[in-house]
Write a protein that holds these residues in place. Structure first.
Motif, PDB file in Angstrom:
ATOM      1  N   ALA A 228     -40.365  37.369 -51.601  1.00  0.00           N
ATOM      2  CA  ALA A 228     -39.558  38.573 -51.794  1.00  0.00           C
ATOM      3  C   ALA A 228     -40.388  39.817 -51.479  1.00  0.00           C
ATOM      4  O   ALA A 228     -41.546  39.913 -51.868  1.00  0.00           O
ATOM      5  N   GLY A 229     -39.784  40.754 -50.764  1.00  0.00           N
ATOM      6  CA  GLY A 229     -40.474  41.983 -50.393  1.00  0.00           C
ATOM      7  C   GLY A 229     -41.060  41.962 -48.998  1.00  0.00           C
ATOM      8  O   GLY A 229     -41.400  43.009 -48.439  1.00  0.00           O
ATOM      9  N   SER A 230     -41.185  40.765 -48.414  1.00  0.00           N
ATOM     10  CA  SER A 230     -41.765  40.655 -47.067  1.00  0.00           C
ATOM     11  C   SER A 230     -40.852  41.268 -46.010  1.00  0.00           C
ATOM     12  O   SER A 230     -41.309  41.928 -45.073  1.00  0.00           O
ATOM     13  N   GLY A 231     -39.542  41.047 -46.162  1.00  0.00           N
ATOM     14  CA  GLY A 231     -38.595  41.563 -45.180  1.00  0.00           C
ATOM     15  C   GLY A 231     -38.594  43.079 -45.128  1.00  0.00           C
ATOM     16  O   GLY A 231     -38.579  43.677 -44.040  1.00  0.00           O
ATOM     17  N   ILE A 232     -38.632  43.709 -46.306  1.00  0.00           N
ATOM     18  CA  ILE A 232     -38.618  45.171 -46.315  1.00  0.00           C
ATOM     19  C   ILE A 232     -39.940  45.728 -45.794  1.00  0.00           C
ATOM     20  O   ILE A 232     -39.984  46.793 -45.178  1.00  0.00           O
TER      21      ILE A 232
END
Length: 270
Positions: A228-232
């Motif tokens: 989580a957070g990698s895409g942003i």
């Protein structure tokens, strides 16, 4: 580091010179004034610059906001904060000619080295900037010191301007601050090949203009098995690299598509 009452005299002046303060470029520059030099008198910040690769010492929120604008601008090549008016003889002479009392330490009687909040290297040369809230401009002594600073840089042939909160585009600063926040994408996706693939996948979907940013970043995380957070973080990198162009004068909305169509989701800032 504990802060303490500042002592200023000739020995301290020579110590600063020996430390290389006010000298260097980019990551080698050392600001003349550093946060640890003063007792806490408000909000101060240490922020790592992307242009310089070093930590910058910023003495107010207004300086921090202006720094974000400088660090983001493609015109900026180097940022030197708390830059000294190092030619002391000239600075004192300018003050005397203008009929302004030059600042001296009350205890030692030694003249202070005045500073400009920023000396900026741009494509068009050097520019000096003083950052002051409008309420401070009501003080006669503040205006006097600014006049010494203005004349000093005029004497050097360098562009000087005063910047207040009225010249700071708040939404743009907020956007830049958010884009620069969070964990570095290279820490989240350390494999260069995978990072390149993630960026390509993100751009492919984004350029179709049919998918909100939030949907794309979630897809990238799921498809590549990322945390989580990698895409942003990938999205922020693409914006920083100007592969995705946003209007930063408008609040970033992760529910929007490339074409600006929104799907009713809240504006999201982590």
């Amino acid at each position: 580091m504990a802060k303490h009452k500042r002592v200023w005299n000739e020995n301290q002046y020579r110590k600063y010179l020996a430390e290389g303060r006010g000298q260097g470029l980019l990551d080698d520059y050392k600001p003349w004034i550093q946060i640890q030099d003063f007792p806490s008198q408000g909000i101060v910040s240490r922020v790592k610059g992307r242009k310089t690769g070093r930590v910058h010492h910023l003495m107010s929120n207004l300086e921090l906001e202006y720094f974000y604008l400088l660090d983001w601008s493609e015109k900026t090549q180097d940022i030197r904060e708390q830059y000294p008016l190092e030619d002391l003889t000239t600075a004192i002479s300018i003050a005397e000619t203008a009929g302004i009392r030059y600042p001296y330490d009350k205890v030692s009687g030694f003249p202070y080295i005045m500073t400009s909040d920023f000396l900026i290297t741009t494509r068009n040369g050097l520019a000096a900037r003083a950052i002051k809230p409008t309420r401070e401009l009501k003080k006669a002594r503040v205006r006097e010191k600014l006049e010494i600073e203005r004349r000093y840089w005029q004497h050097q042939g360098i562009d000087w301007k005063l910047v207040t909160e009225n010249e700071i585009p708040r939404t743009k600063v907020r956007n830049i601050q958010w884009l620069c926040s969070g964990q570095d994408v290279c820490c989240l996706i350390p494999d260069d090949k995978q990072l390149c693939q993630c960026k390509e996948a993100f751009l492919e979907l984004y350029d179709k203009g049919s998918y909100p940013i939030m949907v794309i970043l979630q897809y990238v995380e799921n498809d590549f098995g990322l945390g989580a957070g990698s895409g942003i973080a990938v999205f922020k990198m693409l914006v920083y690299e100007k592969q995705i162009i946003l209007d930063l004068d408008k609040e970033i909305n992760l529910a929007e598509t490339k074409d600006g169509k929104a799907y009713g989701m809240r504006h999201l800032f982590e």
